[in-house]
Design a protein around this motif. Structure first.
Motif, PDB file in Angstrom:
ATOM      1  N   LYS A 159       0.834  -1.129   0.120  1.00 41.16           N
ATOM      2  CA  LYS A 159      -0.036   0.063  -0.017  1.00 41.16           C
ATOM      3  C   LYS A 159       0.965   1.136   0.132  1.00 41.16           C
ATOM      4  CE  LYS A 159      -4.316  -1.601   1.914  1.00 41.16           C
ATOM      5  NZ  LYS A 159      -5.139  -1.405   3.232  1.00 41.16           N
ATOM      6  N   GLN A 160       2.061   0.960  -0.327  1.00 38.05           N
ATOM      7  CA  GLN A 160       2.881   2.414  -0.140  1.00 38.05           C
ATOM      8  C   GLN A 160       2.695   3.624  -1.220  1.00 38.05           C
ATOM      9  OE1 GLN A 160       4.190  -0.749  -1.062  1.00 38.05           O
ATOM     10  NE2 GLN A 160       5.954  -0.740  -2.241  1.00 38.05           N
ATOM     11  N   ASN A 161       1.699   2.973  -2.182  1.00 38.09           N
ATOM     12  CA  ASN A 161       1.332   4.135  -3.189  1.00 38.09           C
ATOM     13  C   ASN A 161      -0.257   4.698  -2.813  1.00 38.09           C
ATOM     14  OD1 ASN A 161       3.700   4.638  -4.634  1.00 38.09           O
ATOM     15  ND2 ASN A 161       3.365   2.676  -5.504  1.00 38.09           N
ATOM     16  N   ALA A 162      -0.707   4.149  -1.748  1.00 39.42           N
ATOM     17  CA  ALA A 162      -2.291   4.427  -1.479  1.00 39.42           C
ATOM     18  C   ALA A 162      -2.202   5.719  -1.266  1.00 39.42           C
ATOM     19  CB  ALA A 162      -2.563   3.394  -0.339  1.00 39.42           C
ATOM     20  N   LEU A 163      -3.254   6.576  -1.655  1.00 41.90           N
ATOM     21  CA  LEU A 163      -3.326   8.115  -1.413  1.00 41.90           C
ATOM     22  C   LEU A 163      -4.605   8.310  -0.575  1.00 41.90           C
ATOM     23  CD1 LEU A 163      -2.536   9.363  -4.686  1.00 41.90           C
ATOM     24  CD2 LEU A 163      -1.193   9.636  -2.786  1.00 41.90           C
ATOM     25  N   PHE A 164      -5.821   7.570  -0.793  1.00 39.88           N
ATOM     26  CA  PHE A 164      -6.847   7.990   0.033  1.00 39.88           C
ATOM     27  C   PHE A 164      -7.465   7.049   1.218  1.00 39.88           C
ATOM     28  CE2 PHE A 164      -6.919   8.947  -4.528  1.00 39.88           C
ATOM     29  CZ  PHE A 164      -7.335  10.430  -4.521  1.00 39.88           C
ATOM     30  N   GLU A 165      -6.339   6.951   1.885  1.00 36.81           N
ATOM     31  CA  GLU A 165      -6.844   6.123   3.272  1.00 36.81           C
ATOM     32  C   GLU A 165      -5.885   6.591   4.564  1.00 36.81           C
ATOM     33  OE1 GLU A 165      -5.282   1.995   4.330  1.00 36.81           O
ATOM     34  OE2 GLU A 165      -5.347   1.912   1.966  1.00 36.81           O
ATOM     35  N   ASP A 166      -6.340   6.828   5.654  1.00 38.10           N
ATOM     36  CA  ASP A 166      -5.853   7.027   6.557  1.00 38.10           C
ATOM     37  C   ASP A 166      -4.582   6.164   7.210  1.00 38.10           C
ATOM     38  OD1 ASP A 166      -4.519   8.601   9.062  1.00 38.10           O
ATOM     39  OD2 ASP A 166      -6.328   8.627   9.975  1.00 38.10           O
ATOM     40  N   ALA A 167      -3.188   6.428   7.027  1.00 34.81           N
ATOM     41  CA  ALA A 167      -2.229   5.510   7.206  1.00 34.81           C
ATOM     42  C   ALA A 167      -2.498   5.085   8.914  1.00 34.81           C
ATOM     43  CB  ALA A 167      -0.988   5.737   7.084  1.00 34.81           C
ATOM     44  N   TYR A 168      -2.490   6.162   9.645  1.00 40.15           N
ATOM     45  CA  TYR A 168      -2.611   5.860  11.309  1.00 40.15           C
ATOM     46  C   TYR A 168      -4.209   5.807  11.534  1.00 40.15           C
ATOM     47  CZ  TYR A 168       2.603   7.137  11.115  1.00 40.15           C
ATOM     48  OH  TYR A 168       3.711   7.198  10.921  1.00 40.15           O
TER      49      TYR A 168
END
Lengths: 324, 248
Positions: free
Chosen positions: B108-117
């Motif tokens: 998911k290192q290129n995922a943009l539309f979710e909250d990582a934390y």
């Protein structure tokens, strides 16, 4: 009813505290148009144009990088607007802005393959060198306006000519404030995403990041393009605001140095810091120039020293708490 | 055969760090690597994980030639590692270290539309730490630089395990840890590793640990493998006693 709706959006994660703060930021600055005198509005507008470059630098700082040559993209964005206006006779603001963004994107995409291999001071100085090359090319090219640069005159917004002859009118002000807020929203979302957190991992430990399977160079390339495109947008908006561009005001190393100065002053803790930092810097400079015309640089230096001493993480640390 | 190294050579100037190394590793094996400082253990580890390129020789992984693979490619095929000096994200929190690692492991290192934390990611990180007997309550709100050495080591190993590799290389997993903690840490780590069916190659200076936890021992001296057998047999070889463990 509205409160319930807001609660529902909060539950879905569509609205959070930062986004609400950003909406408040947008409406506060829109309201300033009706409340503040012209010189203050002008300073705010210019700060926001420059603030976009700082916002771009914030992205690089999150990855542990700094560019001493971001003035190059500021210049490219500005020249894209000015040259499209003068050579293609396009007066539509949104088309001109699109050209500035495109110029930043394309140039950074190609230069990114080169700069992404460097880190630390080498990355910073390489960008400075590229910026000075662009400066040299423009200064020596009559067709690019040489040291005189380019000017633009009347503009249209959605094909609607503006009767107000002043460059700073409600349309240009709203354009700058809304676009800046939109970019802040995009950067904020990006920084919270896995993609944004990867930058922190790269900054913290490149070796471990590699061993996790992160392609460091690709991530740096991506962030370089993003950052440079923001700087180009800032340059494009600046030309729309001021109506003129010269290489000395944009691509020369002192301009890039000023951006780095404000970036350090602002810190990289949140997306508000670059804009507040830029505003703070412009007002300090205006007042310092007014009250101490011969020693204003000294005032700026003292401000930076105080910032480093008392706010080592930048202006952003005033309203940023570490979240657990 | 899971991993096979054939005729591997690596020189740094006139120093031979790997001299005609031949090595085989089967699935679910736990191999201890011993050798004096400068014997070539870490170089061997660095070559397998793609950090260094060998001058000559071949590395096969499940029969596939991976000699020219880079660090990311090696990681992606399932060979992970931990380090002698823990390589963690110092200024981030313990949970953030785990979350970032998990996000990358899930590609998911290129995922943009979710909250990582997000809350869910924090809960997952806590569960994972608990599984490895990490003292979650004591350390979860700390940044990594505030952790004691033992906890940093465990975190480094945990980061290497996330993503369920097939092979894990542990470079001195108990160095800098007190004698009391060593056994507990190794037991916890190997128990969790066994659960995931991971083959382990661990470099270690403490012979007690090697004898206790490894099924096979490989001894290095001057860039060469001088012994490769069961621990009891390796420790009784004269050249191992002479050059590595002493007593001859």
């Amino acid at each position: 009813m509205a409160v319930k709706k807001l609660e529902r959006y909060k539950m879905r994660g569509l609205i959070n505290k930062d986004k609400l703060l950003l909406i408040a930021f947008l409406f506060t600055f829109i309201s300033f148009w009706f409340l503040l005198p012209d010189y203050a509005i002008n300073t705010i507008s210019l700060s926001f144009c420059n603030g976009l470059v700082i916002l771009g630098l914030l992205l690089l700082m999150r990855a542990g990088l700094i560019s001493f040559g971001h003035g190059m993209y500021y210049c490219l964005g500005g020249y894209a607007v000015a040259m499209t206006y003068n050579f293609l006779q396009i007066k539509e603001v949104f088309v001109l802005i699109a050209f500035s963004v495109l110029a930043g994107f394309i140039v950074s995409f190609f230069l990114g393959f080169f700069v992404r291999r460097f880190r630390g001071i080498f990355f910073a100085m390489l960008n400075l060198a590229l910026s000075m090359i662009l400066f040299g090319i423009i200064v020596k090219s009559i067709s690019l306006g040489s040291t005189d640069g380019f000017g633009i005159k009347e503009l249209t917004y959605f094909n609607h000519a503006i009767e107000d002859e002043k460059r700073l009118n409600i349309f240009s002000y709203l354009l700058i404030v809304i676009l800046t807020s939109l970019m802040m929203m995009i950067v904020m979302t990006f920084l919270k995403s896995p993609s944004g957190k990867i930058l922190e991992a790269i900054r913290e430990n490149e070796i471990r990041s590699s061993y996790l399977g992160i392609s460091i160079n690709k991530q740096i390339h991506k962030i370089y393009i993003f950052s440079s495109t923001l700087a180009a947008l800032g340059g494009g908006l600046m030309v729309i605001l001021i109506g003129h561009i010269t290489p000395e005001d944009t691509a020369y190393w002192t301009r890039s140095g000023e951006f780095v100065f404000v970036a350090i002053l602002s810190g990289s803790l949140n997306v508000f810091a670059p804009l507040i930092g830029s505003l703070f810097f412009e007002f300090i400079r205006s007042y310092a120039l007014f009250y101490f015309p011969n020693t204003w640089q000294m005032i700026i230096g003292v401000v930076l020293i105080l910032g480093i001493l008392y706010l080592p993480e930048g202006i952003g640390s005033i309203f940023n708490k570490r979240k657990k | 055969m899971l991993l096979e190294v054939k005729n591997l050579n690596k020189k740094f100037g006139s120093v031979s760090a790997a001299n005609n190394i031949n090595f085989k590793m089967n699935e679910n094996e736990i191999i201890g690597v011993i050798g004096a400082n400068g014997a070539g253990k870490t170089t061997f580890c660095n070559i397998i994980t793609g950090y260094l390129k060998p001058d000559s020789g071949v590395i096969l992984y499940e029969g596939k030639n991976i000699t020219k693979f880079n660090v990311q490619e090696i990681k992606n095929i399932g060979i992970h590692r931990s380090f002698q000096i823990p390589q963690v994200f110092e200024n981030l929190g313990v949970l953030e270290n785990i979350i970032i690692t998990e996000l990358v492991a899930k590609n998911k290192q290129n995922a943009l539309f979710e909250d990582a934390y997000s809350k869910k990611n924090y809960q997952n990180a806590i569960k994972l730490l608990e599984k490895f007997s990490f003292d979650v309550d004591k350390f979860k709100d700390k940044t990594v630089k505030e952790l004691p050495q033992g906890a940093r080591k465990v975190l480094d190993i945990l980061i290497a395990i996330i993503g369920k590799p097939k092979v894990i290389l542990l470079d001195e997993p108990t160095s800098g840890i007190s004698t009391d903690e060593k056994n507990v840490i190794m037991k916890n780590i190997l128990r969790a590793i066994k659960e995931f069916n991971i083959s382990v190659l661990f470099i270690e200076h403490d012979m007690e640990i090697v004898e206790k936890f490894s099924e096979r021992v490989v001894a290095f001296y001057n860039g060469e493998i001088i012994a490769d057998d069961k621990p009891s047999k390796v420790f009784n070889q004269n050249n191992v006693k002479k050059f590595i463990i002493g007593g001859l």
